[in-house]
Each structure stands twice: as C-alpha cells, then as structure tokens.
Design an enzyme around this catalytic site. Structure first.
Site, PDB file in Angstrom:
ATOM      1  N   ARG A  84       0.837  -1.202   0.000  1.00 42.82           N
ATOM      2  CA  ARG A  84       0.000   0.000   0.000  1.00 42.82           C
ATOM      3  C   ARG A  84       0.869   1.248   0.000  1.00 42.82           C
ATOM      4  O   ARG A  84       0.434   2.329  -0.418  1.00 42.82           O
ATOM      5  CB  ARG A  84      -0.923   0.026   1.206  1.00 42.82           C
ATOM      6  N   ILE A 125       9.969  13.314   6.913  1.00 46.52           N
ATOM      7  CA  ILE A 125       9.522  14.260   7.932  1.00 46.52           C
ATOM      8  C   ILE A 125      10.116  13.894   9.291  1.00 46.52           C
ATOM      9  O   ILE A 125      10.738  14.716   9.961  1.00 46.52           O
ATOM     10  CB  ILE A 125       7.979  14.277   8.033  1.00 46.52           C
ATOM     11  N   GLN A 280     -21.206 -20.238  19.096  1.00 45.39           N
ATOM     12  CA  GLN A 280     -21.666 -18.856  19.259  1.00 45.39           C
ATOM     13  C   GLN A 280     -20.538 -17.871  19.562  1.00 45.39           C
ATOM     14  O   GLN A 280     -20.561 -16.729  19.095  1.00 45.39           O
ATOM     15  CB  GLN A 280     -22.730 -18.785  20.351  1.00 45.39           C
ATOM     16  N   MET A 281     -19.539 -18.275  20.326  1.00 49.27           N
ATOM     17  CA  MET A 281     -18.460 -17.351  20.659  1.00 49.27           C
ATOM     18  C   MET A 281     -17.654 -16.985  19.409  1.00 49.27           C
ATOM     19  O   MET A 281     -17.236 -15.829  19.241  1.00 49.27           O
ATOM     20  CB  MET A 281     -17.546 -17.958  21.722  1.00 49.27           C
ATOM     21  N   GLU A 364       2.101   8.272  10.259  1.00 51.93           N
ATOM     22  CA  GLU A 364       1.446   9.486   9.754  1.00 51.93           C
ATOM     23  C   GLU A 364       0.418  10.039  10.748  1.00 51.93           C
ATOM     24  O   GLU A 364      -0.701  10.395  10.383  1.00 51.93           O
ATOM     25  CB  GLU A 364       0.825   9.230   8.383  1.00 51.93           C
ATOM     26  N   GLY A 365       0.845  10.106  11.977  1.00 43.89           N
ATOM     27  CA  GLY A 365      -0.021  10.627  13.038  1.00 43.89           C
ATOM     28  C   GLY A 365      -0.483   9.497  13.931  1.00 43.89           C
ATOM     29  O   GLY A 365      -1.128   8.556  13.462  1.00 43.89           O
ATOM     30  N   ASN A 368      -3.558   8.924  19.012  1.00 39.33           N
ATOM     31  CA  ASN A 368      -3.850  10.049  19.902  1.00 39.33           C
ATOM     32  C   ASN A 368      -3.986  11.354  19.122  1.00 39.33           C
ATOM     33  O   ASN A 368      -4.888  12.167  19.380  1.00 39.33           O
ATOM     34  CB  ASN A 368      -2.739  10.204  20.949  1.00 39.33           C
TER      35      ASN A 368
END
Length: 385
Positions: A84, A125, A280-281, A364-365, A368
């Site tokens: 990507r 950066i 079910q779990m 890229e950030g 938080n």
C-alpha cells in the site's frame, strides 16, 4: 445515496484485484521471510496506471480520482499490506504535492517518472526526536547562494534507501517554529552528502523498505525548493491529509484480510463434530470484525468522496484512519484467537497481520493525534480543511 460501484470503478477493482493476485500474492511469504522489496512490482503498477490517481493526464495521471484510487489500493493492500506504501510513496506523496506547489519545470521533471514507476518516491519528515511535533525538527537547510546546504537526520522513512526522488522537510529560518520550515525535492541519485541506512529491525512491514537518512553538507540545487520559502509546514500538513488516505485504506484492507481469513478458517476447522463457526463465541467474534471492517471501509470511501468533490476532508480522513487502525488491530487479534494455536504458527498469516496492523497506530499521526484532530474540529477549535 448510492453504495454501488460505477462500471469504471468495477473495472478498476477487477484490474487491481487481478494484479494483486497475479503479481503480489505468489511472493508474499517469500518476501516476508527475506525482508525483500521487489521494485519490479512498482514498475508494473505504473504501467497499469495504478500510480496515477488524482493527477492530470498530461503528466501521466490516469484521469480518475480518490474513490477509484482507494478501491485499487484496497485490493492491493488486502493481499499484502507492505505494497500500500507504493501509492502513497509515489502518487499521493511526492507527485501530488509537486503538482500542487511545484513549478512547471519541477512537474515535468519529476511527476511522469513517479507515475509510470520508473522513479521510486518517498517523503522525509520524522527525526529521532521529532514525531508528532513536526515543528521541532532539527534538520536544517542553509542558503549558500547558488545551492542549499542540508544537515540533519531523518528516520523511519518509508522507501528511504530505495527511492530515487523524495520530499524533504527542513528548517530554513531557525527559531520560527512551524513558520521556519521549507520543503525540498531531493534527487537522491545525484545528491552528494547523503547516507542512506536500511532499518531491518522492525516488528512488521518486512517487505516495505524503511530507512534512516543522514545529511552531511548535502548539496541541493536552489531550484529544488518546493513552493515558497518557509511555507513547508503548511505543505507538509496538506500532503499528510492526502497520504493519510493511503493509511486509512490500507488499514481497512488489512481488516478485511483478517476477516476473510477468519471466516475461511472457521468454516474448515472442525471441533466437537462441527465447524468452529457453528459455535456462538466464534460467531460473536466474526460479527465484531464485520461491524468494524464495514465501518472502516465506508469511512474511507466517504473521505474519498469529499476529496473528489473539493469539500473539507481533514476530519473525515482522520476519522477513517483512526477507525481503520482500530479495525485492523482488533481484527488481527480476533483472527489469531479464532485460528487458535495455528494462529501462532508461521503456517498461517495471523502473525503477519498482527505485526503489520500495529504500524497504523503510529504511522502518519498517532491514534492520539487523530483523536485530537477529530475532536478539535468538531468542537470548533480548529478548521476542517
């Protein structure tokens, strides 16, 4: 509201999916094991137009927008998250930023190669002591009349030692914080004074090169300043609102890979005489993954739609990036649980999914920072650009 794909978008999805299955999937495990980057894959992506989203056709763009780009990136990243980075590193990073702020000469010199895949791109950066606080960077560029002299260190740079050209952010007016930063185009193959060191000791993203860049009296031509002097911080924030779409889409794609893998395993693995998906779990865990995955994907497409229509998108991009990150990390954790002991084995991809998912919490950030962006815009403390 139409949630379907147009004929053109369906074509893009099919092309990207076929490319990922043919050109990337056969080498995933080998490249992960060897921490190997295949440059030829980038070139093939360029030949198919998979690097040309949102950019003008006269410079090599493919005439399509953000939505189509996200659809293609999603299919590629679903097969191997490391790839990507190609679209962000070439297309939505350097090429798009040069197109927005560059001179005509800069556009013609660098953009076609980035979009056709003959050039590998990057942007620098982060520094050893500069992450979220971009304005605290120490790398500096001094005007020497006929050139710039650059000194400093950048780290955790995607593609840093494999790229041909990249954007570099550096201080040009010390003491002015974010009003003293400028952006430069670096031709790494023809710039003396740059040492590029691969970073091999990473938790994940093993097939995506990561680097430390050391600038020691690096000589950069005056004409390689991108945009106005001391306007680099603004350029950087503009660029990040684009490259973060790659993060958001890649995270959503990884979430989907985890879901697809968990569903397949849950229908094949037998326990107590039935497929474990009958329990079910397991069903509850699959349902959690579906909800988070679908939300992440739709938030990506909403952000892409806003960008295609020239509407404020910063909050939407941060929302998509944060939601995608949470879906990927949670989805990888649940997939490993569903696979049981086999999830802890290299026989299955659960370990890779979990390792790769953690990048999205910082890249890229940090999560938080994106929470702050989302909340500050909603509270009216910051504009939604």
């Amino acid at each position: 509201m139409d949630f379907g794909l147009t004929d053109e978008q369906q074509m893009v999805q099919d092309m990207a999916r076929n490319f990922a299955e043919k050109e990337i999937a056969p080498y995933v495990e080998e490249d992960e094991k060897n921490h190997y980057y295949r440059r030829e894959i980038l070139t093939k992506m360029g030949e198919l137009g998979l690097l040309g989203w949102t950019l003008p056709e006269e410079l090599g763009g493919n005439g399509m927008g953000w939505q189509e780009g996200c659809i293609a990136l999603y299919e590629i990243a679903k097969v191997h998250t490391s790839w990507r980075l190609a679209i962000s590193g070439n297309n939505w990073g350097p090429a798009m930023t040069i197109n927005e702020y560059g001179t005509q000469e800069q556009k013609e010199k660098f953009i076609p190669g980035l979009l056709e895949g003959s050039l590998v791109g990057s942007f620098a950066i982060t520094e050893p002591n500069t992450g979220s606080d971009v304005a605290s960077m120490k790398t500096n560029a001094v005007d020497k009349g006929d050139h710039w002299l650059i000194n400093g260190t950048k780290t955790w740079i995607s593609g840093g030692h494999t790229c041909d050209v990249g954007l570099l952010y550096a201080v040009t007016d010390k003491g002015k914080g974010n009003k003293g930063i400028s952006c430069f185009i670096i031709d790494y193959n023809n710039t003396p004074g740059v040492e590029r060191i691969p970073i091999h000791d990473k938790v994940g993203m093993w097939a995506a090169p990561t680097s430390e860049l050391i600038f020691e009296n690096a000589v950069v031509p005056k004409e390689n300043l991108l945009g106005e002097l001391n306007k680099g911080f603004f350029i950087c924030m503009w660029q990040l609102n684009n490259t973060r779409m790659g993060c958001a889409t890649g995270a959503a794609a990884l979430s989907r890979a985890c879901l697809d893998g968990a569903v397949q395993y849950a229908t094949e693995r037998m326990q107590f005489g039935v497929p474990i998906g009958k329990h079910q779990m397991i069903q509850a865990q699959i349902a959690e993954m579906i909800i988070e995955d679908e939300a992440a994907k739709q938030l990506c497409m909403r952000a892409a739609w806003l960008k295609d229509n020239g509407l404020p998108s910063q909050q939407a991009v941060s929302t998509a990036k944060l939601a995608g990150c949470q879906a990927a990390v949670h989805g990888a954790n649940l997939a490993m649980k569903i696979y049981g002991s086999y999830g802890y084995s290299d026989e299955y991809p659960c370990g890779r999914w979990l390792r790769d998912s953690k990048q999205f919490e910082t890249l890229e950030g940090t999560s938080n920072m994106h929470q702050q962006i989302i909340a500050n815009i909603e509270l009216g403390f910051a504009p939604n650009r």
